[in-house]
Structure formats: C-alpha cells, structure tokens
Design a protein around this motif. Sequence first.
Motif, short mmCIF file in Angstrom:
data_model
loop_
_atom_site.label_atom_id
_atom_site.label_comp_id
_atom_site.label_asym_id
_atom_site.label_seq_id
_atom_site.Cartn_x
_atom_site.Cartn_y
_atom_site.Cartn_z
N TYR A 19 0.83 -1.21 0.00
CA TYR A 19 0.00 0.00 0.00
C TYR A 19 0.86 1.26 0.00
O TYR A 19 0.63 2.19 -0.78
N LYS A 20 1.89 1.27 0.85
CA LYS A 20 2.78 2.44 0.92
C LYS A 20 3.48 2.66 -0.41
O LYS A 20 3.61 3.79 -0.87
N THR B 200 0.92 4.09 -2.94
CA THR B 200 0.52 5.49 -2.71
C THR B 200 1.70 6.44 -2.90
O THR B 200 1.55 7.50 -3.48
N GLU B 201 2.89 6.04 -2.44
CA GLU B 201 4.04 6.94 -2.56
C GLU B 201 4.51 7.10 -4.01
O GLU B 201 5.13 8.11 -4.35
N THR B 202 4.25 6.09 -4.84
CA THR B 202 4.62 6.22 -6.25
C THR B 202 3.41 6.63 -7.11
O THR B 202 3.54 6.77 -8.32
N LYS B 203 2.26 6.81 -6.44
CA LYS B 203 1.00 7.19 -7.12
C LYS B 203 0.66 6.21 -8.24
O LYS B 203 0.36 6.60 -9.37
N ARG B 204 0.74 4.91 -7.92
CA ARG B 204 0.46 3.89 -8.93
C ARG B 204 -0.74 3.06 -8.52
O ARG B 204 -1.06 2.94 -7.35
N GLU B 205 -1.35 2.48 -9.53
CA GLU B 205 -2.42 1.50 -9.30
C GLU B 205 -1.78 0.12 -9.27
O GLU B 205 -0.70 -0.08 -9.85
N TYR C 28 -0.49 -1.25 -12.52
CA TYR C 28 0.76 -0.77 -13.12
C TYR C 28 1.75 -1.92 -13.27
O TYR C 28 2.51 -1.99 -14.21
#
Lengths: 146, 329
Positions: free
Chosen positions: B207-208, B211-216, B219
């Motif tokens: 999850y981190k 969210t930190e790489t702004k990916r789904e 990806y």
Amino acid sequence: MEKNKYKQIVKKYTPKENRLFNGIIAFLVGGLMGVIGQLLLEMYAYFLDIPTTEAGTFMIITLIAIGALFTCFGFFDKMVNFCKAGLLIPITGFAHAMMSAALEYKREGLVTGIGANMFKLAGTVIIFGVASAYVFGLIRLIIFGG
Amino acid sequence: MTIKYNNVYINDVATVTGPYEKKGPLQGYFDKGYDDFYFGTKTWEQAEGKLIEDAIDILLSKIGKTRFDINLHISGDLLNQTVASNYASASLGIPYLGIYNACATSVEGIIIGANMVDKGQVQNCICSVSSHNNAAEKQFRYPVEYGGPKPKTTTFTTTGGAACFITSNSKGIKIESSTIGTVCDMGIKDAYHMGAVMAPAAAETIYKHLTETKREPGYYDLILTGDLGVYGKKILKEYMKVEYNINLKNYDDTATMIYDLDMQPVYAGGSGPACAPLVTYGYIFSKMQKKEIKRVLLVATGALMSTTMVNQKLSIPAVAHAISLEVIE
C-alpha cells in the motif's frame, strides 16, 4: 486494522485440522501398540519363564529399542507424523524424542552435543512424569491409604 | 519510505538449490541443484554456507569477474549470528555487510546495495542469501528426525542459495525503486502460521509503495510476495480489500510456486530467505527477459521470530520490503 478484527480474518482462512480422523488413527495405532506390548509381555513370560513384572521391563526395553532403531533408519518420523499420538504417547514416542535429538546434535560433540541436548524434548516428560507421580502417589496415599 | 533509482541494474544472478526444490515445478530454472542436504560438508550449518559460496562462484563465472573485482558483498541468512553468510564470506575476502531481516533479507540486501550503487559509493556489489531446511528446523523447531505433528499452516524452509550482481551498467533487470517497510505486529503468536504473521506487513508495504509512487496495482504485471504460503496469500488479499479497498488480481506468492503443493510434503508452501530470490531470479527473471512480463513488484516478507520471545508468550513481529523491477526497454 484492529488486532481482533485481523484475528477474525486469520481465523476465516486458517484450515481446520482433521481432529476426528487424527483421533481415530491415534486410537487404532495406540491400541495396536498396546496389543503388541501385551503379546511381547506374554511371549517373554512364557518362553523365558519369568514373572510378568519382569517380562514387562523386557517388553518396554524392546519397544524403546525398536523406536530408537527406526528413528535412526530415518522412517520413524514419517510414521509418527501420520499416527501422531498413537506412537508419541507410548514409550516409543519417548525413545523417538531422545534419539532424534541425539542424532541432531551428534556433530557438536559427545558432551556439548549429545549429552547436553539428548533430553531436550524428553527431559520435560521425565520432570513432569516424576513430579506428577509424586502428586498422584500422595493423593492415593491420602484417599486410599497407600 | 520509497526510494527511486536512476541507474541501478541487476546484471546477473545465480541460484543453487537442495533436493526438494530441484524436484519442484521450477526445476529447469536453477543453476545448480544438490541431491542431499550436506553438499560434501559435515553439518547442515556448513552446508548452508556452501550454498552461498556456490552461488557466488557461479555468479562470478557468469559475469566473468574475480572476487577482487567486487567492491562489496551483502549477505544474510536465518541462522543465529548469520553464520552461513559469515563463514562463506570468510573465504571470499570481499568487504562484507552481514544483515538480518528473516525472510525479507534478500530484498533488504538489494535495497542497501542499490542505494550505494546509485550514489556511486561502490561500483558494484553482490547480494546473497541462503536458507537450509534442516538447519532451520534444528534452530527454530524440533530435531529433523522428530516426527511431531505439524498444522497445515506450517511452511517448509527452502534449501537454497541465491546471489545477484548489482551495478550501474544497463544490463539485465532494472531496479526502478524500493520501499522500506515498517515492523508490524498484529498480535499473532502462532509460530506455525507465519503467513498470518507476515501478511499485514506485506499489505502495508504494498500500500505504501503504491501510494508513494502514485500507482495502481495494475501498473505492475505481477505483484509477488515472499513466503506467505497458501493461507497467508488469502489473508493478504482479504486484508488489502478490507483495509485499503484494493483488489489484488495480478498477484502471486513465491511460497506457492517453488514446490508442487499436492505432491511434495511442504504443507502451506515454501519459506526462508532463499524462497523469494530463487523463484524471482530463476523463473520470474527468465520470463522478464523474454518480455512476457515487464514490471514486477517483489515484496519479500520476514517473520522476525525468535523461539525465546515466543516462549515468553510475546507475539511475532514482521517486516516486508519491496523492490520494483523492470525490463530494460
């Protein structure tokens, strides 16, 4: 997530052990062990012409020897794993526990390896076996007068 | 914490296995396999050291270098004082960092190595890990010849050694980024249910990272956890859904891939520091080189278990580290 909520998820995906099946196997094998023990006892008493109390000691030694030997041959762990308490509770389990620990630590020397570790599993059985023998002996003495 | 890398690549890898892995479904993907548990040494602990030595020997011959060309060796294993790594390194003579994060050690090592290569502090480094089934059983559980019953959730420690060579030369597989996980303790005390111990740590790290790489999750062609096993895998999926509302589809677990779960006596699957790298370096990398999959998030999970602390009735903490691996275009 709350720890309790997580524990529920874990519980949901943790498979049930086949307790009934394991119990039946252990019951049958344990019973068979009793039969084998009794046969050995009768045989020793009959052929060696000794009292049954003495034949009992012979029988126990035989089962310990078999348990230890089979452990060394490397297939007894698979039998125990399948039969579970059926082979662990009788004296064979005790022999198995001691022998497997001795095999495990033989490379670490006679004293520091085998000597120090042989009772790693079986030691518990001895300590609590002796302690509970005292407790139950005392109860018997108080209630039944010896 | 997520770190991005500009130019860090795993140039080459080497894998060595024991008998069970050699007979498993991925048998064709390993460099070397042994048929026994001693490999010509006298004890299991020494044998585990041999796994690392062998993996590094194979790796050095693959990359055409000698040990004097290597700047740094980062290594870890499951044994007390990481003896397998220490003794293997004693014969190597390469500057050495010994590390421990249980079964997350492989990715921990790669993260340390990748950071140092990225910053130019070292030209190159070798990261290695090992685990040995019998040595681990002896240390963490019962004697190997003791046949005490085990629950279905038990995992089977993988016997194997794996090493990878990291440089800034654009060759092999790119390490795109990494996420260092936090230690997570959800109160599980069952030392025979490591999947349940480690699943929350893996979920948190995934999850981190996302969210930190702004990916789904989409990806990545594949999100791969280390050694959660059959049941831990299900727990992780449910945890991701309930806690983060993420539906993991392109997901697998190396513990369920390395063995034939129906035919081999491995209970819930493999485990150990060598499990994730054996599957990744052997099987996944060959798929990536054929460009069947291009982006992989490898999340190695480690149960930081100590028999002493478990006997003191404490729960088992876990950690997971992730690296994002990409095919070089």
